[in-house]
Design an enzyme around this catalytic site. Structure first.
Site, mmCIF file in Angstrom:
data_model
loop_
_atom_site.group_PDB
_atom_site.id
_atom_site.type_symbol
_atom_site.label_atom_id
_atom_site.label_comp_id
_atom_site.label_asym_id
_atom_site.label_seq_id
_atom_site.Cartn_x
_atom_site.Cartn_y
_atom_site.Cartn_z
ATOM 1 N N HIS A 81 19.417 23.409 21.594
ATOM 2 C CA HIS A 81 19.346 24.177 20.328
ATOM 3 C C HIS A 81 20.672 24.862 19.995
ATOM 4 O O HIS A 81 21.200 24.660 18.893
ATOM 5 C CB HIS A 81 18.206 25.190 20.404
ATOM 6 C CG HIS A 81 18.257 26.232 19.331
ATOM 7 N ND1 HIS A 81 18.107 25.936 17.993
ATOM 8 C CD2 HIS A 81 18.461 27.586 19.395
ATOM 9 C CE1 HIS A 81 18.213 27.046 17.287
ATOM 10 N NE2 HIS A 81 18.422 28.060 18.116
ATOM 11 N N GLU A 110 19.802 37.431 24.747
ATOM 12 C CA GLU A 110 18.382 37.665 24.460
ATOM 13 C C GLU A 110 17.460 36.993 25.472
ATOM 14 O O GLU A 110 16.446 37.563 25.873
ATOM 15 C CB GLU A 110 18.054 37.152 23.052
ATOM 16 C CG GLU A 110 16.621 37.393 22.638
ATOM 17 C CD GLU A 110 16.349 36.882 21.237
ATOM 18 O OE1 GLU A 110 15.178 36.924 20.826
ATOM 19 O OE2 GLU A 110 17.302 36.437 20.575
ATOM 20 N N ASP A 111 17.798 35.780 25.900
ATOM 21 C CA ASP A 111 16.848 34.977 26.676
ATOM 22 C C ASP A 111 17.219 34.800 28.145
ATOM 23 O O ASP A 111 16.497 34.130 28.879
ATOM 24 C CB ASP A 111 16.700 33.585 26.039
ATOM 25 C CG ASP A 111 16.017 33.667 24.689
ATOM 26 O OD1 ASP A 111 15.168 34.549 24.511
ATOM 27 O OD2 ASP A 111 16.341 32.860 23.804
ATOM 28 N N ASP A 173 21.548 28.851 12.896
ATOM 29 C CA ASP A 173 20.437 28.962 13.849
ATOM 30 C C ASP A 173 19.099 28.799 13.133
ATOM 31 O O ASP A 173 18.214 28.052 13.557
ATOM 32 C CB ASP A 173 20.526 30.328 14.543
ATOM 33 C CG ASP A 173 19.301 30.632 15.392
ATOM 34 O OD1 ASP A 173 18.925 29.787 16.210
ATOM 35 O OD2 ASP A 173 18.721 31.722 15.223
#
Length: 741
Positions: A81, A110-111, A173
């Site tokens: 992604h 964030e992840d 995004d």
């Protein structure tokens, strides 16, 4: 080793699994991310240096390792992604290397466990700031998911003010997420698409990125209304064959006439997009055939002079439709869009939309701020587009300095993202640009906040009009002000600009704070008087220490909390006068005990008169606190008041101040003989006693009588008694009583 996490399209962790989901590739020799990385390197090789390309490779290796245990709902490795996002920026915008690296790393904070400081050490502060600007806020104490999203958007807009590449990465995004919505559940897909339609597509349009806006709108419609999208797509495909002949004939005629005028222009037809057709069908209530029968042609000229000459040729060739000409070259849109628009009656009597612009204008129209990177060496207008975008963001943020919260910020942003403009003139001849639907009050605030705050009316082309009058193109508008005038809460019902809404809300918020402080001081002083004390005689050191113990920086903050019902005056009085700091004070008296609070009736922001029983001066009253809003005053005999007391909701004894003045609404239930002239006779009697009728409602009616509820304004209970005595003398009045609850 950490367990792999399954990631949805927005980057949120859904659940964990020890193995890649079905369909995911686990073979190290079949890595789709490697092919994407090589494609990315090829895309940036033409405009980047070897050192920069190596930095991109390093970013890929770092992000690949960080996302190694994560997969998308489709089953592919999650790293695909961010690589796709970087490819969009590289191929479609020629984004610089810092922006490409930020796109590759945009989800690691964030992840994963990666921090902003680590990114700054490895890739520099510039990249770290870009990634942080794109990253959603996490672990917020917000009350709802909507507030979390609003806070994230607010953070992103603030980051945009520093660097526009933040929004370019975010739009790329969002675009890739919209292209790959398939595996997401239908309800979440629609919610995600709705956010795209409401925020990101208009944001792309506001930044002049026409192509990105169109694709986002199409994808959003496909997700929200899949059946409607498919039906319209089939209808367009069926109708396309008939259009070729009309478009071909039109283009040929235009080319020949432009050639005769020695104009070297490019001619092309424009295919209407499905969402544009659907929106026009909904807004104007048209059938598909009536919308699709409008043909569109674009003419690209060399310079603005040729544009106007080409317009003359078009109007000489085909008859223009009155009122359909717009000159966005002389008056560009806020996003920098420039073009001439006209609609003419073409061959076979069908309307043809024509856009005429220069090639440079076309590049800016299609790419907006992205043209700064895409065409930086070819045209200077791209820098102007970038400057306009920064100017809009900074102006918007300037208006939002004092807004109440993220949801209010989001509301104002939505208002500001739909700039279908009109142009009006000041008496001095200056042009003021406003969104369509703007009122005279919006104009006043556009000129200056102080003018808006003190505006009482306006003159449009010399004629006096009320503030809620909607403006039209080309009008000359003058704001009429008075020093005594102040903003009214009802203004929020008809202003449309973010600046006006923000200024009105800010004024009302400050007004409410001031009134809450005054009310809180009165309540606290009343409790202190029972202890033979007052704020003036309490030592300043003692007040300061107690304020700190209660968590307040200033005395006014504490008084405001009391006035808004967040703190009890009795409890605060005991805490301020206790011997020990932070002592827990027991309430040995009920909330309604002690000296009653005097109500003046003019404290409209923090003391509200209940609509259920409509108390007026002279009535026995009681007050109930609505935390965060203030005091609601009821009549003591009101059924709601009795219920509140049973539930032990915080209440205080209250009395009307002897100096209470004003006009107070009250309701009378009247049974009348139903005959001609009855209402006129009743209204005349009420006016005779110096009262105004605010509302008149018939609640029950038969062949002889009618039961009506009359809302009128009175000074006090004595004034009301005089009106009732006068009405009882009228023969047509059979029964009259004041409503209770």
């Amino acid at each position: 080793m950490a367990e792999p996490a399954l990631i949805d399209r927005q980057g949120s962790r859904l659940h964990r699994t020890k193995h890649p989901p079905k369909g995911g590739s686990s073979s190290p020799t079949e890595r789709p991310q490697d092919a994407l990385a090589e494609s990315l390197i090829e895309s940036i090789a033409g405009y980047s240096e070897p050192k920069q390309i190596e930095a991109v490779r390093q970013a890929f290796r770092f992000a690949d390792a960080a996302h190694a245990d994560q997969f998308r709902l489709s089953g592919e490795p999650y790293i695909c992604h961010p690589l796709e996002v970087a490819l969009i920026l590289a191929k479609e915008m020629r984004m610089d290397v810092a922006g490409i690296i930020a796109a590759i790393l945009h989800d690691v904070i964030e992840d994963t466990q990666v921090t902003k400081e680590e990114l700054s050490d490895l890739f520099g502060q510039e990249v770290a700031e870009l990634v942080d600007g794109v990253t959603k806020l996490t672990q917020l104490d917000s009350k709802s998911k909507q507030e979390v999203q609003a806070d994230s958007l607010r953070k992103m807009i603030l980051a945009m003010a520093k660097d526009l590449r933040v929004i370019l990465v975010k739009l790329a995004d969002r675009l890739h997420n919209m292209r790959t919505l398939g595996p997401m559940a239908m309800d979440r897909r629609r919610r995600f698409a709705r956010e795209t339609q409401d925020i990101y597509a208009p944001l792309a349009d506001r930044l002049g990125m026409h192509r990105k806006r169109l694709e986002l709108e199409e994808l959003a419609m496909q997700a929200i209304y899949p059946m409607r999208y498919r039906v319209l797509k089939k209808a367009i495909k069926r109708a396309r064959g008939n259009r070729k002949e009309v478009i071909g004939t039109t283009e040929q005629a235009i080319c020949e006439r432009l050639r005769e005028a020695d104009l070297r222009c490019e001619i092309s037809s424009r295919e209407k997009h499905i969402y544009s057709i659907y929106k026009k069908m909904c807004v104007k209530g048209l059938s598909f055939r009536r919308v699709y029968d409008v043909y569109a042609v674009r003419v690209l000229a060399c310079d603005p002079d040729e544009c106007y000459r080409a317009l003359g040729v078009m109007h000489g060739l085909y008859k223009p439709i009155p009122g359909r000409f717009k000159d966005y070259i002389a008056l560009p849109k806020d996003n920098g869009y420039q073009s001439l628009h006209t609609v003419v009656v073409g061959p076979y009597g069908v309307p043809v939309e024509v856009q005429i612009r220069t090639r440079d204008m076309h590049r800016i129209a299609e790419n907006g701020i992205a043209a700064h990177w895409l065409y930086k060496k070819e045209i200077d207008q791209s820098d102007a587009a970038k400057a306009r975008a920064y100017a809009w963001i900074n102006e918007f943020l300037e208006h939002q300095k004092n807004e109440g919260g993220s949801l209010e910020f989001l509301d104002n942003l939505k208002v500001d993202l739909f700039p279908s403009e009109i142009y009006v003139f000041t008496p001095q001849g200056d042009i003021i640009k406003l969104p369509r639907g703007a009122t005279a009050l919006d104009f006043a605030y556009a000129v200056h906040t102080e003018i808006g705050d003190t505006c009482v009316g306006a003159r449009i082309n010399g004629q006096m009009v009320p503030l809620h009058t909607v403006l039209s193109n080309g009008q000359t508008v003058e704001a009429v002000t008075q020093n005594w005038a102040r903003p009214d809460p009802s203004w929020l019902n008809y202003v449309v600009t973010a600046k006006a809404r923000s200024a009105i809300r800010n004024y009302l918020r400050n007004l409410k704070t001031q009134e809450a402080v005054r009310l809180g001081r009165r309540m606290l002083e009343a409790e202190l008087r029972k202890l033979n004390l007052s704020l003036e005689v309490l030592p300043a050191e003692q007040i300061d220490s107690r304020l700190q113990a209660m968590g307040f920086e200033r005395l006014d903050d504490l008084l405001e909390a009391i006035g808004l019902g967040d703190r009890m005056a009795l409890l605060v009085a005991r805490q301020l006068t206790s011997d020990r700091e932070g002592v827990d004070v027991a309430l040995d008296e009920g909330p309604g005990s002690g000296t009653p609070l005097l109500i003046q009736g003019t404290e409209g922001m923090v003391v509200n008169l209940a609509r259920c029983c409509r108390p007026i001066p002279g009535d026995a009253i009681v007050g109930f606190f609505n935390p965060g809003k203030g005091l609601v005053v009821h009549r003591s005999e009101c059924k709601n008041a009795l219920e509140f007391q049973k539930k032990q909701i915080t209440w205080v004894r209250a009395e009307w101040d002897s100096q209470a003045k004003g006009d107070f609404p009250v309701e009378l239930r009247v049974v009348l003989w139903d005959r001609r002239g009855t209402l006129a006779e009743v209204a005349s009697a009420i006016a005779e006693k110096g009262a105004n009728i605010e509302n008149f409602q018939v609640t029950q009616q038969d062949s002889h009588t009618s039961t009506d509820v009359i809302t009128l304004t009175v000074k006090d209970r004595v004034h009301l008694a005089r009106i009732i005595r006068r009405l009882r003398k009228i023969p047509v009045v059979l029964r009259i009583q004041r409503t209770k609850a």
